[in-house]
Design a protein around this motif. Structure first.
Motif, PDB file in Angstrom:
ATOM      1  N   GLU A 191       0.731  -1.335   0.037  1.00  0.00           N
ATOM      2  CA  GLU A 191       0.108   0.167   0.125  1.00  0.00           C
ATOM      3  C   GLU A 191       0.889   1.230  -0.172  1.00  0.00           C
ATOM      4  O   GLU A 191       0.625   2.351  -0.812  1.00  0.00           O
ATOM      5  N   TYR A 195       1.433   4.502  -2.758  1.00  0.00           N
ATOM      6  CA  TYR A 195       1.524   6.058  -2.445  1.00  0.00           C
ATOM      7  C   TYR A 195       2.568   6.667  -3.020  1.00  0.00           C
ATOM      8  O   TYR A 195       2.594   7.850  -3.355  1.00  0.00           O
ATOM      9  N   HIS A 217      -2.980   5.312  -6.434  1.00  0.00           N
ATOM     10  CA  HIS A 217      -3.115   6.394  -5.983  1.00  0.00           C
ATOM     11  C   HIS A 217      -2.671   7.553  -6.985  1.00  0.00           C
ATOM     12  O   HIS A 217      -1.427   7.732  -6.912  1.00  0.00           O
ATOM     13  N   ASN A 223      -2.381  11.752  -1.097  1.00  0.00           N
ATOM     14  CA  ASN A 223      -3.271  10.741  -0.508  1.00  0.00           C
ATOM     15  C   ASN A 223      -2.726  10.028   0.670  1.00  0.00           C
ATOM     16  O   ASN A 223      -3.339   9.685   1.835  1.00  0.00           O
ATOM     17  N   TYR A 224      -1.541   9.787   0.837  1.00  0.00           N
ATOM     18  CA  TYR A 224      -0.809   9.348   1.830  1.00  0.00           C
ATOM     19  C   TYR A 224      -0.912  10.093   3.146  1.00  0.00           C
ATOM     20  O   TYR A 224      -1.254   9.659   4.116  1.00  0.00           O
ATOM     21  N   LYS A 227      -4.127   9.785   4.553  1.00  0.00           N
ATOM     22  CA  LYS A 227      -4.476   8.341   5.298  1.00  0.00           C
ATOM     23  C   LYS A 227      -3.785   8.490   6.634  1.00  0.00           C
ATOM     24  O   LYS A 227      -4.222   7.997   7.546  1.00  0.00           O
ATOM     25  N   GLN A 231      -5.427   8.016  10.460  1.00  0.00           N
ATOM     26  CA  GLN A 231      -4.750   6.755  11.305  1.00  0.00           C
ATOM     27  C   GLN A 231      -4.550   7.509  12.433  1.00  0.00           C
ATOM     28  O   GLN A 231      -4.651   6.765  13.655  1.00  0.00           O
TER      29      GLN A 231
END
Length: 306
Positions: A191, A195, A217, A223-224, A227, A231
């Motif tokens: 994942e 990114y 992505h 986008n990272y 996230k 989190q």
């Protein structure tokens, strides 16, 4: 233990024998981290193809036995022609010789991660079976290996569309006490790859748990960051993140956002490889950011008085 020490007592390890004799020197150990290092080395080769604009998709399969993997890409494909000096296929040389590869001169890869000519051969040396399949110039080629040694010469299997490399490997249980891969560890790394390398399609097929996911992505590290903030349950104090992307011999991507949190959180990568211990790139970013903020405060006379 003998009292004499002569020339006959000197051992010479040839080929991939040093890797099997002292695997820790090449992958850090034979525990879980070392086992998964095999995955990262093959994965990084596919990522290098994508990072240099030659691949758009990477597929990773954890087979249902939980102890074998297949990693493939749609890049240029490892060369299969005969090396003019060594008289073997380039594929066999890369997979059976330490420090053999196309990343030393800077002509084939502008940037790359991995161990530069060590990774693929080390994975081969530490696998009870490895099968390399290459699609190149309209043909399909295959070669199998056992404990780092070729079982047979490279074979032409027939016609093929497109190009790319596929590596299947099964770690050697006589080297690794435990050969079961951790699906979550691999998934998380994949994942992150999607990114860091925006637009690259990464397909994860976990046959152990019967799960298949696609990571892609198009905004990359933007986008990272989103996230990571979610989190950590971190609340930004400004809507628009600061994004910098420059290419001047060395490509740099940075994204910053201040939050209500009192601690800093930095994730850094070089050529797609995580650098958890930091380095000059992190030090340079901190120094540059501190200088810029100090200059802004001085120019706008924002220094607290009193």
């Amino acid at each position: 233990m003998t009292s004499t020490y002569t020339a006959k007592d000197i051992s010479v390890l040839e080929g991939l024998d040093p890797v099997r004799k002292r695997p820790g020197m090449y992958i850090g150990g034979v525990g879980s981290a070392g086992l998964h290092h095999l995955v990262w080395e093959i994965l990084d080769n596919s990522v290098d193809e994508a990072m240099n604009g030659h691949a758009t998709e990477i597929n990773v399969i954890l087979h249902d036995d939980g102890t074998s993997m297949t990693i493939s890409d749609n890049g240029r494909g490892i060369p299969v022609d005969i090396h003019p000096k060594l008289k073997k296929s380039a594929l066999e040389i890369i997979l059976t010789t330490l420090h053999a590869g196309g990343k030393f001169e800077g002509q084939n890869y502008k940037t790359s991660g991995g161990l530069h000519g060590v990774g693929a051969s080390v994975v081969n040396a530490l696998s009870k079976k490895l099968v390399a399949t290459v699609k190149k110039d309209g043909k399909l080629y295959e070669q199998s290996f056992k404990l780092g040694k070729p079982i047979a010469p490279i074979k032409k299997m027939g016609a093929a569309r497109g190009s790319g490399t596929t590596i299947y490997f099964h770690p050697d249980p006589t080297i690794f006490p435990k050969t079961e891969f951790n699906p979550d560890t691999i998934r998380d790394r994949l994942e992150i790859v999607s990114y860091i390398h925006k637009g690259v399609k990464v397909v994860w097929d976990d046959q152990v748990n019967k799960k298949k996911e696609v990571f892609q992505h198009n905004e990359g590290i933007v986008n990272y960051l989103t996230k990571i903030l979610a989190q950590r349950n971190a609340h930004p104090v400004h809507d628009q993140a600061f994004v910098l992307e420059k290419e001047n011999g060395i490509g740099v991507q940075i994204i910053l956002q201040w939050t209500e949190s009192t601690d800093e959180h930095i994730r850094s990568y070089v050529n797609g490889i995580p650098t958890a211990s930091g380095g000059s790139h992190e030090n340079g970013m901190r120094a540059g950011m501190t200088k810029a903020l100090r200059n802004y405060i001085e120019i706008h006379k924002l220094t607290p008085r009193g």
